[in-house]
Design an enzyme around this catalytic site. Sequence first.
Site, short mmCIF file in Angstrom:
data_model
loop_
_atom_site.label_atom_id
_atom_site.label_comp_id
_atom_site.label_asym_id
_atom_site.label_seq_id
_atom_site.Cartn_x
_atom_site.Cartn_y
_atom_site.Cartn_z
N ALA A 1 3.37 1.55 3.05
CA ALA A 1 4.29 0.61 2.69
C ALA A 1 5.51 1.37 1.59
O ALA A 1 6.75 1.34 1.98
CB ALA A 1 4.01 -0.63 2.06
N CYS B 1 1.01 -1.11 0.02
CA CYS B 1 -0.01 0.13 0.03
C CYS B 1 0.82 1.30 0.00
O CYS B 1 2.10 1.20 0.07
CB CYS B 1 -0.91 0.00 1.09
SG CYS B 1 0.00 -0.14 2.77
N HIS C 1 5.14 6.32 -2.72
CA HIS C 1 6.52 6.99 -3.19
C HIS C 1 6.07 8.28 -3.80
O HIS C 1 6.94 9.03 -3.22
CB HIS C 1 7.03 6.05 -4.40
CG HIS C 1 7.13 4.57 -4.18
ND1 HIS C 1 7.16 3.70 -5.26
CD2 HIS C 1 7.44 3.98 -3.19
CE1 HIS C 1 7.32 2.39 -4.89
NE2 HIS C 1 7.38 2.52 -3.72
#
Lengths: 489, 481
Positions: free
Chosen positions: B70, B67, B199
């Site tokens: 993460a 996810c 990210h």
Amino acid sequence: MANNLGLTVKPVCDITPEEERRVRAWIDTPEYKEKNFARQALVVNPAHACQPLGAELCAHGFEGTLPFVHGSQGCASYYRSTLNRHFREPAPAVCSAMSEDGAVFGGQNNLHEGLENACALYKPKMVAVFTSCMPEIIGDDLSAFIKNARQKGLLPKDVPSPYANTPSFNGSHVHGYDAMLAAILETLTEGRKVEGRCTGKLNFIAGFDANTGNYREYKRIFEAFGIPYTFLADISESFDSPLDGTYRLYPGGTPLEEAADSINGKATLSVAPYATTRTFTWVKESYSGEHVSMPMPMGIGKTDAFLLKLSELFDKPVPAALKAERGRAVDAMTDSHQYIHGKRFAVYGDSDYLVGYVSFLLEMGAKPVHVLCSKGSKKLEKELDGLLGASPYGKEGKVYMNKDLWHLRSLLVTDPVDALIGDTHGKFAARDAKVPLFRFGFPIFDRVNRHRYPLVGYQGVINMVTEICNKFIDLKDDTSDDRSFEMMR
Amino acid sequence: MSGTVKKVDGITKESTQAMIDRTLEAYPEKGRKKRAPHLAPNDPASGSACVRSNRKTVPGVMSARGCAYAGAKGVVWGPIRDMVHVSHGPVGCGWYSWGTRRNLMSGVNGVSSFAMQFTSDFQEKDIVYGGDKKLAVLLREAKELFPLAKGISVLSECPVGLIGDDINAVAKQMSKELDLPIIPCNCEGFRGVSQSLGHHISNDTIRDYVIETREFSEPETPYDIALIGEYNIGGDAWSTKPLLEECGFNVKATWTGDGQMEHIAATHKVKLNVIHCYRSMNYMCKVMEEKYGVPWIELNFFGPTKIKESLRKLAERFDDRIKENVEKVIARYEPRMQEVIEEVRPRLEGKKVMLYVGGLRPRHTVGAYEDLGMTVVGSGYEFAHSDDYDRTAPEMPDATVIYDDASEYELEQFVHDLKPDLVASGIKEKYLFQKMGLPFRQMHSWDYSGPYHGYKGFPIFARDIDMAINSPTWRLVKSPF
């Protein structure tokens, strides 16, 4: 725009070796320990995970069962990879992959689509649904969602689908296991109670236990007695399946039919009084036969009590083979007591395990000094205090409830011990304190095959004695100078 | 890269499409329709993506994806060594991601680096009453107990966004109070479709809160670069950073493996950004290019062929001094690499490998396997976007299967059909294939080995692949009775 915090632009300034040395020394002081124990909000290195992890472990313990995480997809990946790493085995589970629109419209569509796909691809005999944070916060009604899925034909008629609410902001992995087990048993046994029927069997509940060796050890004991049993949530094959060139999605687990008939059992025995309170309360109200909850059989005394209870419940004598085994375990203890007597230990772990460690250490004449539980109850604290108080080796012992492994670190460096019992996550504290860590708990990510060595029963005693004493002997060999390095130990 | 199209015996566009169609048959109609565009035979000549990507995960199929949290905790923020990274919300997310990515760190743990798990451990009352006050208390405690930390990141887990906490306001207020950068990162796991958004969100927070807040004190040189998208898995950065230094560069910052917050904050002052993991950090490279005029270049440090190509490509941007250095460095390491290849290649020649990793390695490692004489017969990503698949097309042989966000069922079927000698993927896939008797290497974590990057890494990679495929244990799988 950068620098949204409005901080002054400064030159890059690295941490100096002097500063590093100063703080390094400071964090080992009693003064730091005091500040550390004064924490109100920050949790550092907790020793417990969240509920759904336990729910997944439990679901894997039933025949043909596909664990189904209702919530965000990342949760499912985290639980699976944790189990993969600990057991070095597959952990197949699916999820409803809720995202932003789920937050707005609820998770029913995702759940339904997920059930339809999962049943088509992975043909489960049972789907065990449990929740992560998101549906718990937005208030998804699992009961209605699942009923609707069945009405729409998305779930085959013959596939039971127990569900458990397992919010991560409450309890720990242990409680999630308990909630899932209760849900599975309630679902499977519904309408199966037959007045006057008795399977003649023992229903056995181990609770959250990620040591497959323990499961095999329990079974060996039942078989030695000749006691027919149903192991409720049997993960031993699911997480210790043979490598023979074929991948099996569902390699083991308690047969569903047996679990359904367990409600008509002769007796139900839980060795996880802290980890299965919910299940056991329900079992007491619903199941036929006798109901017993007693401590995990770790150490001689608790194993004796366990065997005597089995003997009493099934009116069978303790088999001679087990009596001989007891003698061998005691022999192993006396043979090696000198390597552990008086050694100071710190221990942490899940409640039932913790009671086991302390009982075993006291029997060996070792001193449990710091006894720490990351998530425990007042009742546990009382029991541990009672155990420590009743033994001359427990006098220095202190119980720390709801503390984390950064607290533990402060204890280890300010009031040193000889060894730590815990799991992989304790390795940093153990390293800082320069003491060996015995990985008896969960998870174990950094050693192989540990989960195959039982810690329960007399065999478990032999395993723990062997590991602990040999480690102390290794240390003596590793640290002795040439003159004292000798053949005999 | 070479422009020549690679072929694999027995693999045609038709055979691959037939395999995909057979696999899709098991899906219910809706699932089949959703999954079909994510699976296709490669078309290297097109140079563009053959599959659809970066879409919502289909529920119930057993995806390997993580996810946004993460992506933020595990990938971008977590590896910065001198910050306290708070997993803000319930206890689980931080616990599961604690130490599991293998982004190694220098420093003294708990003192100057923090390979630890910090969490606000939300309880029911925090959900009901909100966690902002708790966060403020927690930040003060973190500053007091970890005084050398250069900053604190607050990484939101699902509940924080759902209950409407305002971590941005708390961070702003507490930054002032504590005179410490406190970075709020709204990376709740339900956002987006995979790790990838995490990210992106993390890159954006670096843009908004970190970059430009520091300046290097030593004078600038023409050789100042930053190494971006290098996470120091198993010590990768400890191979690539010295390699670049050997070539004559000043590596001023590493993003974010073994990274230092203040060096990252001053990266806008470098002359070139060298990016390895394009997927997770292209965003900041683009920001630094647009805003500060820092150009960027994509390199590949897997296997001697790609390393050589990359170093020369990098040298092209610089003067003769660097060009000469690079040639010297290549000449210094090539013989050792050839020795490694000569040793293991006879045992690996012609072996087939299937890849399934995150957002970079399914294309970046192709050359390294080819250096060992192996052929990649299938490749795909958990969370790549179209631009990743564009870059993948020319690397992979013609008509080999490409899969996006593959389900476990799909991977299993492809492996049955393609019978690779090695599967290189993640922990969730590992034991499934090993139970089939198939050699496997984890390609997220280097299977607890590494480094794999650079000249230091290739001999280790070669040894590991050789060991995986040729372990005598595989010959014991079939029982004689």
